[in-house]
Design a protein around this motif. Structure first.
Motif, mmCIF file in Angstrom:
data_model
loop_
_atom_site.group_PDB
_atom_site.id
_atom_site.type_symbol
_atom_site.label_atom_id
_atom_site.label_comp_id
_atom_site.label_asym_id
_atom_site.label_seq_id
_atom_site.Cartn_x
_atom_site.Cartn_y
_atom_site.Cartn_z
ATOM 1 N N VAL A 35 46.819 7.620 31.545
ATOM 2 C CA VAL A 35 47.942 7.526 30.614
ATOM 3 C C VAL A 35 49.132 6.930 31.361
ATOM 4 O O VAL A 35 49.470 7.364 32.458
ATOM 5 C CB VAL A 35 48.266 8.890 29.950
ATOM 6 N N VAL A 36 49.698 5.875 30.772
ATOM 7 C CA VAL A 36 50.803 5.153 31.398
ATOM 8 C C VAL A 36 52.042 5.305 30.522
ATOM 9 O O VAL A 36 52.052 4.856 29.372
ATOM 10 C CB VAL A 36 50.448 3.650 31.576
ATOM 11 N N PHE A 37 53.074 5.971 31.075
ATOM 12 C CA PHE A 37 54.338 6.158 30.349
ATOM 13 C C PHE A 37 55.291 5.028 30.700
ATOM 14 O O PHE A 37 55.644 4.859 31.863
ATOM 15 C CB PHE A 37 54.976 7.498 30.725
ATOM 16 N N GLY A 38 55.695 4.249 29.689
ATOM 17 C CA GLY A 38 56.632 3.146 29.910
ATOM 18 C C GLY A 38 55.873 1.851 30.078
ATOM 19 O O GLY A 38 55.108 1.683 31.033
ATOM 20 N N LEU A 39 56.076 0.933 29.130
ATOM 21 C CA LEU A 39 55.313 -0.314 29.145
ATOM 22 C C LEU A 39 56.237 -1.499 29.398
ATOM 23 O O LEU A 39 56.253 -2.480 28.652
ATOM 24 C CB LEU A 39 54.537 -0.460 27.829
ATOM 25 N N GLY A 40 57.039 -1.390 30.458
ATOM 26 C CA GLY A 40 57.838 -2.523 30.928
ATOM 27 C C GLY A 40 57.016 -3.297 31.954
ATOM 28 O O GLY A 40 55.787 -3.170 32.012
ATOM 29 N N GLY A 41 57.700 -4.073 32.785
ATOM 30 C CA GLY A 41 56.992 -4.874 33.781
ATOM 31 C C GLY A 41 56.136 -4.008 34.691
ATOM 32 O O GLY A 41 55.004 -4.369 35.047
ATOM 33 N N ILE A 42 56.655 -2.847 35.059
ATOM 34 C CA ILE A 42 55.931 -1.983 35.990
ATOM 35 C C ILE A 42 54.764 -1.296 35.280
ATOM 36 O O ILE A 42 53.631 -1.289 35.782
ATOM 37 C CB ILE A 42 56.915 -0.985 36.623
ATOM 38 N N GLY A 43 55.019 -0.754 34.098
ATOM 39 C CA GLY A 43 53.954 -0.092 33.340
ATOM 40 C C GLY A 43 52.827 -1.044 32.968
ATOM 41 O O GLY A 43 51.642 -0.696 33.068
#
Ligand code: APR
Ligand code: ZN
Length: 379
Positions: free
Chosen positions: A198-206
């Motif tokens: 599970v990945v929280f935050g879907l910006g460049g890093i996510g």
């Protein structure tokens, strides 16, 4: 006429105070001293960390300053005693440089050099002076790099030579955001095939974390973001499901725990909010979940942790720059990009000239972009 040994006058985006727009100025960039390198910056990603510094969320930042820390460029000249690169070499600038001599650098599991400027924000070269000035007034640097400028000077350890054929407007992202998300999944968490992430935050890093989860063979990759416009791209890059906490009637960790029948194998926080970190930890399986913190919170924030979350068997860890030893590992990442194994282009939403930097930051603040890359030097 050669610029070697002379002051270069060039354009830079200068920050004068917290929360103030960037001002494009003609600054002076002094020649590199011994063990320093002057670089023509070709491309620089806009990362949330720059905004973090500008917003007052980082300790120690001093003004005026040239921000930017995710850059690629071409060596213009080198100071005395520099042998690792020569003029004309293509390079990635290292915001988490490594001296390769300190205890951390020599440890096989660490990349956090004691001489880096991460979190300290001294904002100067290692000799405690600056190569930037404007009308005689000193300007600080940022994270050993400063990339929102046509030319910068870095200490020798803050550079890594790359293949000349590599696309600068993509591989600049290896300098920070991409490596941070991608490496934490592969090097820190070491995600196993068949697992649930599970990945929280879907910006460049996510998004980079999502790409790595897919490469690692995770069979379920759940993306969590309060901005659902991110979901299409997240699914293209590997998310099997996406959840907007605003659509849920229960706390997000309960939703994820139900969806995964007991919690994810691996969780990643790619935002920098301590309340989301707590949710991420609780979204992993209580007995064997691996909870990984990637986002950088405001320096005054503290994570409130119920120790039972860990005593039941979870692991909690953090990493900087995806645990990559940047000088050693980045050339390999560049090769993977060139071999088509990593699609960095998928992360670049906009390419803008340096003078449009304020527009680039607004795009990020308004959630309209994964990454904006500034095409820094015109010359
Ligand atoms: N819950 C879920 N998603 C959130 C929340 C929240 N409470 N708050 C913000 N987000 C989402 C945003 O909608 C955005 O899609 O997190 C994402 C953050 O992405 P970017 O702004 O592009 O940030 P990025 O550059 O990826 O950096 C993230 O890592 O290095 C650090 O300082 C950096 O802390 C920052 C983090
Ligand atoms: Zn070191």
């Amino acid at each position: 006429m050669s610029s070697v040994g002379k002051v270069i006058k060039c354009r830079a985006a200068v920050s004068y105070d917290f929360k103030k727009p960037f001002v494009i100025e003609e600054i002076e960039v002094a020649p590199p001293k011994a063990h320093e390198i002057r670089v023509k910056v070709c491309a620089s990603g806009i990362c949330h960390t720059d905004d973090h510094a500008l917003g007052g969320g980082m300790a120690g930042v001093k003004f005026p300053v040239v921000l930017g820390h995710e850059g690629a460029g071409i060596v213009e000249s080198v100071g005395e005693g520099v042998f690792k690169v020569q003029p004309g070499d293509h390079v990635i600038l290292l915001c988490s440089p490594m001296c390769m001599k300190c205890k951390a650098c020599l440890h096989e599991d660490s990349n956090f050099c004691e001489k880096n400027d991460v979190g300290k924000n001294v904002g100067l070269m290692l000799d405690k002076t600056s190569r930037f000035s404007l009308k005689g007034k000193m300007i600080h640097n940022f994270m050993s790099t400063s990339t929102f400028t046509e030319y910068t000077v870095v200490d020798e350890f803050a550079i890594c030579r790359i293949d000349k054929a590599a696309p600068m407007d993509q591989v600049c992202l290896i300098g920070c955001g991409f490596s941070t998300g991608f490496g934490t999944v592969l090097n820190t968490a070491k995600v196993k095939p068949g697992s649930t992430c599970v990945v929280f935050g879907l910006g460049g890093i996510g998004m980079s974390a999502v790409m790595a989860c897919k490469i690692a063979g995770a069979t379920r990759i759940i993306g969590v973001d309060i901005n659902p416009t991110k979901f299409t791209k997240a699914k293209e890059l590997g998310c099997t499901e996406c959840v907007d906490p605003k659509d849920c009637s229960k706390p997000i960790h309960e939703v994820i725990t139900e969806m995964t029948n007991g919690g994810a194998d691996y969780g990643f926080e790619c935002i920098g909010k301590v309340d989301v970190m707590a949710s991420m930890i609780q979204s992993t399986n209580y007995a064997y979940g691996s909870a990984n913190i990637i986002g950088v919170p405001n320096y005054t924030d503290r994570l409130s942790l119920d120790v039972m979350w860990l005593l039941t068997g979870r692991t909690l860890q953090g990493a900087f720059l995806g645990d990559y030893k940047a000088p050693l590992d980045f050339p390999g990442l560049v090769s993977d990009v060139m071999a088509g194994k990593i699609d960095l282009n998928a992360l670049v939403s906009y390419r803008l000239p340096l003078e449009n930097i304020n527009e680039g930051f607004d795009l990020m603040r308004n959630g309209k972009t994964i990454r904006t890359v500034l095409l820094t030097c015109k010359k």
